[in-house]
Design an enzyme around this catalytic site. Structure first.
Site, mmCIF file in Angstrom:
data_model
loop_
_atom_site.group_PDB
_atom_site.id
_atom_site.type_symbol
_atom_site.label_atom_id
_atom_site.label_comp_id
_atom_site.label_asym_id
_atom_site.label_seq_id
_atom_site.Cartn_x
_atom_site.Cartn_y
_atom_site.Cartn_z
ATOM 1 N N GLU A 130 0.926 -1.113 0.013
ATOM 2 C CA GLU A 130 -0.058 0.081 -0.031
ATOM 3 C C GLU A 130 0.963 1.323 0.003
ATOM 4 O OE1 GLU A 130 -2.307 -1.294 3.295
ATOM 5 O OE2 GLU A 130 -0.720 -0.202 4.853
ATOM 6 N N LYS A 132 2.774 4.543 0.952
ATOM 7 C CA LYS A 132 3.426 5.110 2.203
ATOM 8 C C LYS A 132 3.010 6.538 2.564
ATOM 9 C CE LYS A 132 7.499 4.969 5.275
ATOM 10 N NZ LYS A 132 7.235 6.341 5.632
ATOM 11 N N ASP A 134 2.857 9.963 4.028
ATOM 12 C CA ASP A 134 3.866 11.121 4.540
ATOM 13 C C ASP A 134 3.218 11.897 5.629
ATOM 14 O OD1 ASP A 134 6.297 11.741 4.917
ATOM 15 O OD2 ASP A 134 6.737 13.003 3.226
ATOM 16 N N TYR A 242 -3.821 1.921 9.024
ATOM 17 C CA TYR A 242 -2.929 0.714 8.293
ATOM 18 C C TYR A 242 -2.388 -0.343 9.182
ATOM 19 C CZ TYR A 242 0.540 4.071 9.791
ATOM 20 O OH TYR A 242 1.261 5.067 10.435
ATOM 21 N N LYS A 334 11.234 2.994 -0.325
ATOM 22 C CA LYS A 334 11.106 4.628 -0.702
ATOM 23 C C LYS A 334 11.426 4.723 -2.000
ATOM 24 C CE LYS A 334 10.965 6.754 3.001
ATOM 25 N NZ LYS A 334 11.770 6.918 4.106
ATOM 26 N N CYS A 428 44.458 32.023 1.055
ATOM 27 C CA CYS A 428 43.333 31.819 2.009
ATOM 28 C C CYS A 428 42.502 33.294 1.943
ATOM 29 C CB CYS A 428 43.807 31.900 3.465
ATOM 30 S SG CYS A 428 42.489 32.081 4.727
ATOM 31 N N CYS A 431 42.561 35.179 5.404
ATOM 32 C CA CYS A 431 43.928 35.664 5.734
ATOM 33 C C CYS A 431 44.923 35.891 4.825
ATOM 34 C CB CYS A 431 44.458 34.907 7.196
ATOM 35 S SG CYS A 431 45.072 33.313 6.667
ATOM 36 N N CYS A 446 45.005 26.017 4.822
ATOM 37 C CA CYS A 446 45.295 27.360 4.995
ATOM 38 C C CYS A 446 46.603 27.356 5.909
ATOM 39 C CB CYS A 446 44.267 28.249 5.549
ATOM 40 S SG CYS A 446 45.216 29.718 6.335
ATOM 41 N N CYS A 452 44.961 33.081 11.162
ATOM 42 C CA CYS A 452 43.824 33.062 10.462
ATOM 43 C C CYS A 452 42.640 33.306 11.348
ATOM 44 C CB CYS A 452 43.932 31.903 9.562
ATOM 45 S SG CYS A 452 42.213 31.748 8.595
#
Ligand code: IVH
Length: 712
Positions: A130, A132, A134, A242, A334, A428, A431, A446, A452
């Protein structure tokens, strides 16, 4: 965003597994809370399922690491405060998931393995399938045909009393029609909202200035769990039946018959459902039903996320029973994760706590499976090059498997003509220090270290995070704020903040957006966090490679903060006795020992430790670290490897195996030196002989049952 590809489960070490299980338990509990208590999920179901599957796969390989309060023993979340709590006489379970025909075959094979009569794959097995739904599951209790209680699932054992609320749902009969119902009947099913009603409700919410719901499921949950039932009454909720919980007597022999009775008594059922005979001769029927429902998905008028397959015979359902949180006799197949197309506006580099530079795609916001996505991780330089991902590209975004959305691929036909390959920056972005990548490593880092600011901020965020010091109210935004104002730059400054604030001419309570009360709350939660376990303390320091699991192992080995610190300093010398002691911890290798040594060699880190736990020359401690206390063992057979051989008399081999696995044992098919116990039934053959030769403990079925906790 340190998000490397997950380690394949069969390549994991025990420490990696432990680390991930601890992490997954936290993550799953967090998402459970968002979903069940706050009705505000942050991730899609597909993504949530992926987390659970990964957890399960790791647990299956490392049963000894299963956490007694981990996700496999929990369903949903704690009941919300405000509703009366009700215990479920029969627990409200969840369902195992299948994602492919192979998973479904595996489910059917498991059934055949359990029920001897249908061992032969050609023997037809009747199942009911059947849609499913939600929504959120709910239990309706009828006594002598009258509705007396409505309860949410809660944590599976204890839910919330929503009787007054369910009574406002038109689909829920106040009294059962027809006849033949058991005196006590708990009908279980899903409260949901139709797509149309959901859209109307959201329009109404918007008109009234309220927050719209993300999807029909959240709308249904938010509507049912209203403390004021008159609000629920105004919400268009529906109910499908169900399953059932407590019953005073059986009322059907098959699932199909049960469905028919439920319909007679006045319940709406999940349709279109089907009854099929599954066998090796006809494997296609279930697949066809699945495809058919998937096709109808958008025209059903309500949200579904897959199909549920149930063994039709109820006596077989009884025999199959349950495995931790789900019945063995049903599976949810699913639908695949949802994908969407969008454009990469920009690729940015994010600097993590350890300096790791992760490329992140900023996307034109797009809804993927009901959740708005505007960023996706691109993992690392090689990944970008491999997929040739460029700014301006149209890409397929997918939310599944990982917490962070992924870019599944590039739509080359839509690539702008002027585009050029992405050049990973050399410096970087925060920095300006060089970005460096070691030979053979996927990650780029870095080199700025403490200079930094990005790294410093990330370390602070890590320090206060839920798994570390867990300072509520000191989230990422506030860390940024206090850091930028120069008030909190290192961990000890968190704990001196209140004292400094008291002397300040601009105390926190006078800042924009702050009040006396919010400032007080923050200081209170900082003070509350001053007491911390040794494992959390070690983890909070953010030493590279030292995750939660390693922190626990270190705490277990050294027991107190002082001993740990001394041990780490002594172990900094390669080849020393203490180094050997450290390396003897399973999963601690030279590389990690090196990182620990480097951490302790840094004077700044020593200062932080001195200030936090009190300096060795008598400075006042700012925090109190609680010594490690080893946890009690779960079951004497947890983590043991067991082999069954011969014919068992008390239960089928599958049942015996199921019981052993439930208790955390690993059941193997062959005897080796690693086997802990061989359980011998009648007419055992070579395995018993092997066990004798290898000196493995041999148990009779009775002795085994005593060890495994007797018969239920
Ligand atoms: S049977 C013992 N049938 O999905 C549990 N559940 O993800 C029996 N659900 O907890 C459940 N549609 O809330 C069943 N047709 C269906 C369902 C269904 C939705 C929900 C239910 C369950 C959850 C598991």
């Amino acid at each position: 965003m340190d998000n490397d590809d997950p380690i394949p489960v069969d390549e994991m070490t025990e420490v990696e597994a432990c680390a991930e299980l601890v992490g997954l338990a936290e993550t799953i509990a967090w998402h459970d809370r968002l979903y069940h208590e706050q009705d505000q999920p942050e991730i899609t179901d597909a993504e949530y399922d992926a987390l659970r599957r990964r957890n399960q796969a790791i647990e299956a390989r490392f049963p000894q690491l299963v956490l007694p309060d981990g996700p496999s023993f929990r369903v949903g979340a704690e009941p919300a405060k405000g509703f009366r709590k009700v215990s479920h006489a029969v627990p409200m379970m969840s369902l195992e998931n299948a994602f492919s025909p192979d998973d479904v075959d595996e489910f059917m094979a498991g059934i055949r393995n359990f029920i001897l009569e249908i061992r032969d794959p050609a023997a037809p097995v009747a199942v009911v399938a059947e849609p499913k739904i939600d929504g959120l599951s709910c239990s309706l209790r009828y006594e002598r045909g009258r509705l007396v209680a409505g309860t949410t699932r809660g944590n599976g054992t204890e839910g919330e009393d929503v009787t007054a609320n369910v009574k406002t749902i038109a689909d829920v009969p106040q009294a059962l029609s027809g006849s033949g119902w058991p005196a006590v009947l708990e009908v279980r099913g899903e409260v949901y909202m139709s797509d149309e009603d959901f859209l109307h409700l959201n329009d109404r919410q918007a008109a009234e200035g309220g927050k719209p719901f993300a999807n029909p499921r959240n709308a249904a949950a938010g509507s049912l769990r209203q403390l004021d039932p008159s609000i629920t009454a105004r919400r268009p909720l529906c109910f499908f039946a169900y399953a059932w919980g407590e019953i005073s007597g059986p009322f059907a022999r098959t699932q199909r018959e049960a469905r028919r009775k439920l319909a007679e008594w006045g319940f709406a059922l999940n349709e279109p459902a089907i009854r099929l005979e599954v066998s090796s001769e006809d494997k296609g029927a279930l697949d066809r039903y699945y495809m058919d429902i998937q096709e109808k998905r958008s025209s059903l008028g309500f949200s579904i996320d897959g199909i549920v397959i149930k063994i039709d015979r109820l006596d077989w359902q009884d025999r199959l029973g349950f495995i931790s949180r789900s019945p063995r006799w049903a599976v949810a197949w699913k639908f695949p994760p949802e994908q969407a197309f969008t454009v990469i506006e920009k690729i940015e580099i994010q600097i993590g706590r350890t300096g790791k530079a992760t490329p992140v795609a900023n996307l034109s916001p797009i809804s993927v499976g009901g959740v708005l996505v505007s960023r996706a991780t691109l993992h690392n330089e090689d990944e970008i090059a491999r997929k040739d991902i460029r700014e301006g590209d149209t890409v397929i975004v997918q939310r599944a498997g990982d917490v962070i959305p992924q870019v599944a691929g590039v739509v080359l036909e839509k690539r702008p003509s002027e585009s050029s390959p992405f050049a990973f920056p050399a410096h970087c972005p925060v920095c300006g220090s060089m970005l460096a990548r070691e030979e053979g490593e996927a990650g780029t880092y870095c080199t700025g270290g403490l200079v930094c600011e990005a790294q410093a901020k990330e370390r602070l965020k890590h320090f206060v995070a839920r798994d570390a010091f867990d300072i509520e109210g000191l989230g990422e935004k506030n860390i940024e704020l206090f850091f930028d104002r120069g008030l909190i730059r290192t961990p000890p400054e968190i704990f001196t903040f209140e004292d400094r604030d008291r002397l300040s001419d601009q105390p926190l309570a006078t800042w924009k957006g702050w009040k006396e009360k919010s400032a007080r709350n923050l200081f209170d939660s900082i003070n509350k966090a001053r007491t911390v376990s040794l494992a959390r303390f070690i983890y909070a320091l953010g030493i590279p490679q030292v995750g939660e699991a390693t922190a626990r192992l270190l705490a277990r080995r050294y027991l107190t903060a002082a001993r740990w610190r001394q041990g780490m300093e002594d172990a900094s010398v390669p080849g020393s006795e203490e180094r050997q002691h450290l390396l003897s911890i399973e999963g601690v290798g030279e590389s990690m020992a090196g990182d620990l040594a480097a951490f302790f060699a840094e004077p700044h880190n020593q200062q932080v430790l001195d200030r936090l736990t009190g300096s060795r020359d008598g400075g006042e401690p700012l925090v109190s670290v609680v010594d490690f206390e080893p946890p009690a063992a779960v079951s004497p057979i947890a983590g043991k490897t067991v082999v069954f051989t011969g014919t068992l008399e008390m239960m089928s081999r599958s049942e015996a195996k199921a019981r052993a696995e439930k208790l955390g044992a690993h059941v193997s098919g062959s005897v080796s030196k690693k086997t802990d116990y061989v359980v011998v039934g009648a007419d055992a053959g070579s395995k018993e002989k092997n066990a004798r030769e290898l000196g493995v403990a041999i148990l009779t079925e009775k002795a085994w049952l005593e060890l495994a906790g007797g018969v239920d």
